[in-house]
Design a protein around this motif. Structure first.
Motif, PDB file in Angstrom:
ATOM      1  N   UNK A   2      50.285 -66.049 -69.215  1.00  0.00           N
ATOM      2  CA  UNK A   2      50.212 -64.837 -68.395  1.00  0.00           C
ATOM      3  C   UNK A   2      50.296 -63.566 -69.211  1.00  0.00           C
ATOM      4  N   UNK A   3      50.999 -63.605 -70.364  1.00  0.00           N
ATOM      5  CA  UNK A   3      51.241 -62.396 -71.154  1.00  0.00           C
ATOM      6  C   UNK A   3      50.896 -62.639 -72.604  1.00  0.00           C
ATOM      7  N   UNK A   4      50.478 -61.551 -73.272  1.00  0.00           N
ATOM      8  CA  UNK A   4      50.164 -61.640 -74.706  1.00  0.00           C
ATOM      9  C   UNK A   4      50.442 -60.293 -75.352  1.00  0.00           C
ATOM     10  N   UNK A   5      51.210 -60.306 -76.445  1.00  0.00           N
ATOM     11  CA  UNK A   5      51.490 -59.097 -77.210  1.00  0.00           C
ATOM     12  C   UNK A   5      50.430 -58.904 -78.288  1.00  0.00           C
ATOM     13  N   UNK A  29      56.149 -61.021 -83.607  1.00  0.00           N
ATOM     14  CA  UNK A  29      56.343 -62.333 -84.220  1.00  0.00           C
ATOM     15  C   UNK A  29      57.483 -63.095 -83.550  1.00  0.00           C
ATOM     16  N   UNK A  30      58.592 -62.414 -83.328  1.00  0.00           N
ATOM     17  CA  UNK A  30      59.744 -63.087 -82.741  1.00  0.00           C
ATOM     18  C   UNK A  30      59.477 -63.524 -81.307  1.00  0.00           C
ATOM     19  N   UNK A  31      58.758 -62.700 -80.530  1.00  0.00           N
ATOM     20  CA  UNK A  31      58.565 -62.997 -79.116  1.00  0.00           C
ATOM     21  C   UNK A  31      57.519 -64.081 -78.883  1.00  0.00           C
ATOM     22  N   UNK A  75      60.628 -63.643 -71.693  1.00  0.00           N
ATOM     23  CA  UNK A  75      59.236 -63.373 -72.055  1.00  0.00           C
ATOM     24  C   UNK A  75      58.525 -64.656 -72.481  1.00  0.00           C
ATOM     25  N   UNK A  76      59.201 -65.486 -73.253  1.00  0.00           N
ATOM     26  CA  UNK A  76      58.588 -66.706 -73.781  1.00  0.00           C
ATOM     27  C   UNK A  76      58.119 -67.629 -72.649  1.00  0.00           C
ATOM     28  N   UNK A  77      58.894 -67.677 -71.570  1.00  0.00           N
ATOM     29  CA  UNK A  77      58.525 -68.516 -70.438  1.00  0.00           C
ATOM     30  C   UNK A  77      57.186 -68.088 -69.844  1.00  0.00           C
ATOM     31  N   UNK A  87      63.902 -55.083 -75.962  1.00  0.00           N
ATOM     32  CA  UNK A  87      64.383 -54.587 -74.670  1.00  0.00           C
ATOM     33  C   UNK A  87      63.242 -53.957 -73.890  1.00  0.00           C
ATOM     34  N   UNK A  88      62.397 -53.161 -74.564  1.00  0.00           N
ATOM     35  CA  UNK A  88      61.250 -52.557 -73.893  1.00  0.00           C
ATOM     36  C   UNK A  88      60.276 -53.593 -73.368  1.00  0.00           C
ATOM     37  N   UNK A  89      60.001 -54.635 -74.154  1.00  0.00           N
ATOM     38  CA  UNK A  89      59.104 -55.709 -73.710  1.00  0.00           C
ATOM     39  C   UNK A  89      59.691 -56.425 -72.503  1.00  0.00           C
TER      40      UNK A  89
END
Length: 666
Positions: free
Chosen positions: A626-629, A595-597, A618-620, A558-560
């Motif tokens: 554009x994004x990386x955890x 891992x899940x995201x 997020x996956x899109x 949810x925070x991500x």
């Protein structure tokens, strides 16, 4: 010891040691005077006729006030003739709060607390109490600020038709003096404010919403200025709304009823308008300017300002309609630009530190000063913008911003004299159902003071969690919540100056995000994120996750999801301004969430299928590059400060690192 607060059963008659904002007085229209009853002379007894029975007529429906007024005031009642010549321009005074206080015979100290009163003390333009005895020339000298409106001697009969289905005119009340419910506290308004609450909310009026630049936008502009050593310029356009012409949303005129004091001044300046005064001492006027208080005034001013900036060559950004930019190209290369961020009438600009940028800045402010004389232009290195105190080092370009002056003013008005070393108790989130509720008066004060403190939330990551916690409880606060608010005020009294530093090494977006699972008695969790440009803080947000999540991983997801939306918006802002962005790094301290995201699961099992939409969002963006955890240990997770009641060393380390803009340690 914390102060004792009376409960609802034992409510005091005296106010506590501070006041909240007095409620708005919506009953601003002047009451109609009672009609005089003239007694006839007594008749001889023998001439008294024998009373005859009269037929009882069925009761008629009550007339609306405008219909009663139309029946009492036929056309030509106040003037010999109603012609086009009877509608003329006149000067309606626009007094400062200082002048208005003198007008109402109040001491200046009673209007203290208003910034307008403090700012114009040195003007020496007070309205004397004997203004009725002044000559026309003397009156014009003591009322230096005038604005044009149109006077109406009488509304034509066709404009007085007022029913639920066909509203043809809007009468807006005006009043400068507002009192609290107990008539003890007086608030003097420095402007002639129209009662927008009386306006009909049709569809055209609802669409007139004025955009203003977000606080994050202002912070991004400061980060760019600090990185490229762009000199800031800050300006304030006086009486901005009144610079725009009033245009009704439905094409019909809007009318306002001038109060008695304003009407007296109008007649003093223009005696020939005395015939237009109603029996109760007021006057009906047609609004010709975007008067403060009207619903559409902010939109009208924004249209006026943006029209002028576009004519000057500026472009309105798509990401934030309150942000404007003008670029100078050499071929395909941007060699200079001037970035302008607008919050209603408060403007901050940052031009490139070269000859072309200086020319853009001078052109911009010279145009505004020529268009609207009297602009308060600040050229630094110290600035006052909204509630921010800003200092820019002229050599390094580093910018420091704080809301210390605003916080000190709030604490002074509340008479806070105690100190605390932490903003909250260690057991802040402990549920205490036995605590008594606050009384009505203390409840109102609780909400008022909390909102004043919450205004400083953007620049104070150290108080974000406790403010968020108290805002969740403000519908039914208890004595314990009151003591927590007092604890926060005592901490702010100990630490009023918290400076945020903008000295970025680059202009790339980064973010921290964290969540605390099952934090409250109700099983709810809390999330928080920090948004930085070159490690300098530009935005933060913390809040309760409204739905009850079933695992710590879901809370982190949810925070991500929340920070992803903010990153995409801020990325668009920077790209439109000419600063391309690489892959945005998001620091996260939960490996299961990472891992899940960022991986493609075979399917969502029973325990995780409800987070599928958040994962897909997020996956899109992740697949677009554009994004990386990235993993960040909990010990150095800066967003942890926004998700739980931290104290001690962890609290101080996170707070100082965020404000100083220390590089992300991952």
């Amino acid at each position: 010891a914390e102060p004792e607060v009376p409960t609802q059963d034992d409510e005091p008659t005296e106010n506590l040691n501070f006041f909240g904002t007095p409620p708005e007085d919506h009953n601003s229209s002047e009451p109609e005077p009672p009609e005089a009853v003239i007694a006839s002379p007594a008749a001889p007894i023998e001439s008294v006729p024998v009373p005859q029975p009269r037929p009882v007529a069925p009761p008629s429906p009550p007339l609306r006030r405008s219909q009663r007024a139309a029946a009492r005031k036929p056309p030509g009642f106040y003037a010999e003739s109603t012609t086009a010549e009877s509608i003329r321009d006149y000067l309606a005074c626009h007094m400062s709060a200082h002048e208005c206080a003198a007008l109402y015979g109040k001491e200046v100290q009673e209007a203290a607390g208003s910034d307008e009163v403090i700012n114009i003390v040195g003007r020496g333009a007070l309205l004397p109490r004997n203004y009725r005895e002044l000559t026309l020339e003397e009156l014009k000298r003591v009322l230096p600020s005038f604005l044009f409106y149109k006077a109406k001697d009488l509304l034509p009969a066709e404009l007085l038709k007022d029913d639920d289905t066909n509203l043809t005119w809007t009468a807006v009340p005006s009043k400068r003096e507002k009192r609290s419910s107990k008539k003890k506290k007086v608030k003097i308004k420095g402007r002639w404010v129209g009662g927008g609450h009386k306006q009909k909310r049709n569809e055209a009026l609802r669409d007139r919403v004025a955009p203003t630049a977000r606080s994050t936008t202002h912070a991004i502009v400061m980060a760019i200025a600090a990185k490229e050593k762009r000199p800031l310029r800050v300006g304030d356009i006086p009486s901005a709304y009144l610079q725009a012409k009033h245009e009704s949303a439905d094409g019909k005129p809007t009318f306002i009823r001038a109060d008695k004091e304003t009407t007296r001044i109008i007649v003093k300046v223009y005696p020939d308008l005395a015939n237009y005064v109603t029996p109760n001492g007021t006057m009906i006027l047609e609004v010709a300017r975007a008067l403060y208080g009207l619903v559409e005034s902010a939109w009208l001013w924004y249209q006026e300002l943006s029209k002028n900036l576009v004519s000057l060559g500026y472009t309105v950004t798509e990401a934030d309609r309150g942000l404007f930019v003008k670029k100078v190209f050499r071929g395909d290369e941007i060699i200079a630009s001037n970035i302008v961020s607008v919050h209603v009438d408060d403007i901050i600009s940052a031009a490139s530190p070269n000859a072309e940028g200086t020319a853009l800045s001078n052109e911009f402010w010279d145009y505004l000063e020529g268009k609207w004389p009297g602009i308060k232009l600040q050229k630094g290195p110290q600035y006052k913008h909204l509630s921010w105190d800003i200092f820019q080092d002229p050599d390094t370009g580093v910018i420091h911003r704080s809301q210390s002056s605003y916080i000190k003013d709030v604490l002074k008005s509340l008479k806070v004299d105690k100190f605390q070393y932490h903003p909250m108790r260690a057991d802040l989130i402990t549920h205490r159902p036995e605590a008594p509720l606050l009384g009505t008066q203390q409840h109102s004060q609780f909400r008022s003071v909390l909102q004043k403190v919450a205004y400083a939330r953007e620049g104070r990551p150290d108080i974000d969690f406790v403010v968020s916690h108290l805002q969740r409880l403000q519908s039914a606060p208890t004595v314990t919540d009151w003591n927590d608010l007092m604890h926060l005020l005592h901490y702010l009294n100990k630490e009023p100056e918290h400076w945020i530093t903008h000295g970025p090494s680059d202009l790339q977006l980064r973010a921290y995000v964290d969540a605390s699972y099952n934090l409250t008695q109700e099983g709810t969790s809390h999330y928080g994120f920090l948004l930085t440009v070159g490690h300098s803080l530009v935005g933060l947000k913390g809040g309760r996750i409204k739905t009850v999540v079933r695992s710590s991983t879901e809370a982190e997801i949810v925070g991500v999801n929340e920070v992803t939306s903010e990153i995409l918006w801020a990325r668009d802002v920077l790209v439109e301004l000419g600063f391309p962005q690489h892959e945005v790094t998001i620091a996260e301290d939960n490996n299961s969430c990472i891992t899940m995201m960022q991986t493609e699961p075979r399917n969502f099992q029973t325990n995780s299928r409800h987070v599928r939409v958040k994962w897909a969002f997020f996956r899109q963006e992740h697949e677009k590059g554009l994004l990386r955890l990235v993993y960040c240990p909990t010990e150095i997770m800066r967003a942890d400060l926004l998700t739980k009641p931290l104290r001690g060393k962890a609290f101080r380390d996170h707070d100082s690192a965020i404000r100083a803009g220390e590089p992300m340690p991952v």
